[in-house]
Scaffold this motif. Structure first.
Motif, PDB file in Angstrom:
ATOM      1  N   ARG A 195      13.947  -7.489  -5.222  1.00 52.69           N
ATOM      2  CA  ARG A 195      13.501  -7.589  -6.605  1.00 52.69           C
ATOM      3  C   ARG A 195      14.654  -8.013  -7.498  1.00 52.69           C
ATOM      4  NH1 ARG A 195      10.575  -2.733  -5.530  1.00 52.69           N
ATOM      5  NH2 ARG A 195      11.958  -1.425  -6.768  1.00 52.69           N
ATOM      6  N   LEU A 205       6.938  -8.293 -11.732  1.00 52.74           N
ATOM      7  CA  LEU A 205       7.362  -8.406 -10.336  1.00 52.74           C
ATOM      8  C   LEU A 205       7.192  -7.078  -9.609  1.00 52.74           C
ATOM      9  CD1 LEU A 205       8.778  -9.995  -8.042  1.00 52.74           C
ATOM     10  CD2 LEU A 205      10.958  -9.229  -9.009  1.00 52.74           C
ATOM     11  N   TYR A 206       7.536  -5.994 -10.282  1.00 53.80           N
ATOM     12  CA  TYR A 206       7.479  -4.659  -9.675  1.00 53.80           C
ATOM     13  C   TYR A 206       6.063  -4.299  -9.256  1.00 53.80           C
ATOM     14  CZ  TYR A 206       8.047   0.461  -9.387  1.00 53.80           C
ATOM     15  OH  TYR A 206       8.059   1.772  -8.983  1.00 53.80           O
ATOM     16  N   ALA A 207       5.073  -4.738 -10.052  1.00 55.38           N
ATOM     17  CA  ALA A 207       3.686  -4.381  -9.768  1.00 55.38           C
ATOM     18  C   ALA A 207       3.242  -4.849  -8.390  1.00 55.38           C
ATOM     19  CB  ALA A 207       2.769  -4.976 -10.834  1.00 55.38           C
ATOM     20  N   SER A 208       3.777  -5.981  -7.946  1.00 56.73           N
ATOM     21  CA  SER A 208       3.373  -6.525  -6.648  1.00 56.73           C
ATOM     22  C   SER A 208       4.367  -6.241  -5.537  1.00 56.73           C
ATOM     23  CB  SER A 208       3.157  -8.043  -6.761  1.00 56.73           C
ATOM     24  OG  SER A 208       4.358  -8.684  -7.167  1.00 56.73           O
ATOM     25  N   THR A 209       5.508  -5.625  -5.870  1.00 57.77           N
ATOM     26  CA  THR A 209       6.540  -5.393  -4.845  1.00 57.77           C
ATOM     27  C   THR A 209       7.039  -3.954  -4.844  1.00 57.77           C
ATOM     28  OG1 THR A 209       8.340  -6.050  -6.348  1.00 57.77           O
ATOM     29  CG2 THR A 209       7.327  -7.795  -5.004  1.00 57.77           C
ATOM     30  N   LYS A 210       6.316  -3.049  -5.506  1.00 56.97           N
ATOM     31  CA  LYS A 210       6.761  -1.664  -5.670  1.00 56.97           C
ATOM     32  C   LYS A 210       7.145  -1.013  -4.357  1.00 56.97           C
ATOM     33  CE  LYS A 210       5.052   2.816  -7.375  1.00 56.97           C
ATOM     34  NZ  LYS A 210       3.978   3.497  -8.142  1.00 56.97           N
ATOM     35  N   GLU A 253      -1.820   1.211   3.118  1.00 58.85           N
ATOM     36  CA  GLU A 253      -1.695   0.842   1.714  1.00 58.85           C
ATOM     37  C   GLU A 253      -2.592   1.687   0.803  1.00 58.85           C
ATOM     38  OE1 GLU A 253       0.708  -1.386   1.132  1.00 58.85           O
ATOM     39  OE2 GLU A 253       0.948  -1.404   3.302  1.00 58.85           O
TER      40      GLU A 253
END
Length: 296
Positions: A287, A275-280, A81
């Motif tokens: 999503r 949502l994108y910030a945590s699931t990019k 990560e």
């Protein structure tokens, strides 16, 4: 693979229809393509690359290699990560901002502003062509984006002594609309996923710009156009430069398919960004499924 090349100069002449067709196929079958004869000043492009590289050498390089995570990778330890990159983020719209960019020289700020202004015009031209190719009014995408958000990410992927232990940038799709990339002309690393295989994007040649589509183009086009997974691999032979300008919907733009509701909801782009910030770095379909529940 023969990645499509769009000669924008040919949109004006007798090859206009053929060029529009090539662009449509590139958006529908690839989700990424090269553009040439785009009208962005070539000397300015070279100046931007030189100034950003200079800023990296003078103000970013030492801090990057002295970071704990970089030291761990150099010491033969895999760090999950973690993206092997160092970046400058510049907002052009809704607010111009160079704040927080330590020691960014005025000449660099001015050159970047001039470059981004030209790239915005290019993005709007592409948006018009895509709208027409989808059978929509040519201003459809521009109106849907509703005072677009425009930002530029200048990234350096430093030379990595242990590239097998790192990833330059993890695989992801882009959240927004149209992304225009001015990239290194020597060091490779960018790859896009096509038909289950990673396709390397060669360093730039002849002042071409690279374009890829974001998630909102896929939604607005009812899935006709695609946003594609891509990643960056680090190199032990040199540092790679990437200057990506994002032409995205405004935060409060309401996004929905233009013709049929393939995704049965309308949602604000700012909700998608949350949502994108945590699931990019996870799968895009999940999503979209989540956004179905966020009706406007």
């Amino acid at each position: 693979m023969g990645i499509p090349v769009i000669n924008l100069e040919e949109l004006k002449g007798e090859k206009s229809s053929q060029t529009m067709s090539i662009l449509h196929d590139a958006c529908a079958k690839w989700g990424f393509f090269w553009i040439e004869n785009h009208g962005v000043d070539e000397e300015l492009m070279e100046r931007i690359k030189s100034l950003v590289k200079m800023h990296y050498e003078e103000n970013m390089k030492e801090n990057f290699y002295n970071s704990d995570l970089a030291k761990r990778i150099v010491a033969d330890k895999v760090v999950p990560e973690f993206d092997w990159e160092t970046t400058i983020s510049i907002w052009r719209q809704p607010d111009k901002s160079f704040e927080g960019i330590h020691k960014l020289k005025p000449e660099t700020c001015k050159a970047m502003q001039d470059y981004v202004e030209q790239v915005i015009n290019l993005a709007e031209k592409l948006a018009e062509c895509m709208s027409e190719n989808l059978g929509l009014d040519k201003t459809y995408l521009k109106k849907t984006f509703s005072e677009p958000t425009i930002s530029t990410k200048a990234a350096i992927y430093p030379r990595c002594p242990k590239p097998e232990h790192a990833i330059g940038l993890r695989a992801h799709t882009d959240a927004g609309g149209i992304i225009l990339l001015l990239q290194d002309d020597l060091v490779p690393g960018l790859e896009f996923l096509r038909d289950g295989k990673w396709v390397p994007i060669t360093p730039s040649r002849d002042h071409r710009l690279f374009v890829n589509l974001g998630d909102q183009i896929e939604v607005i086009s009812n899935g006709i156009y695609k946003s594609i997974l891509h990643r960056v691999l680090p190199s032990d032979s040199g540092s790679r430069l990437s200057i990506a300008t994002f032409y995205n919907p405004g935060a409060k733009a309401v996004i929905f398919p233009a013709e049929k509701l393939l995704y049965p909801a309308r949602y604000q782009f700012q909700d998608y960004l949350g949502l994108y910030a945590s699931t990019k770095f996870f799968d895009k379909p999940s999503r979209f499924e989540t956004m179905k529940e966020k009706a406007v």
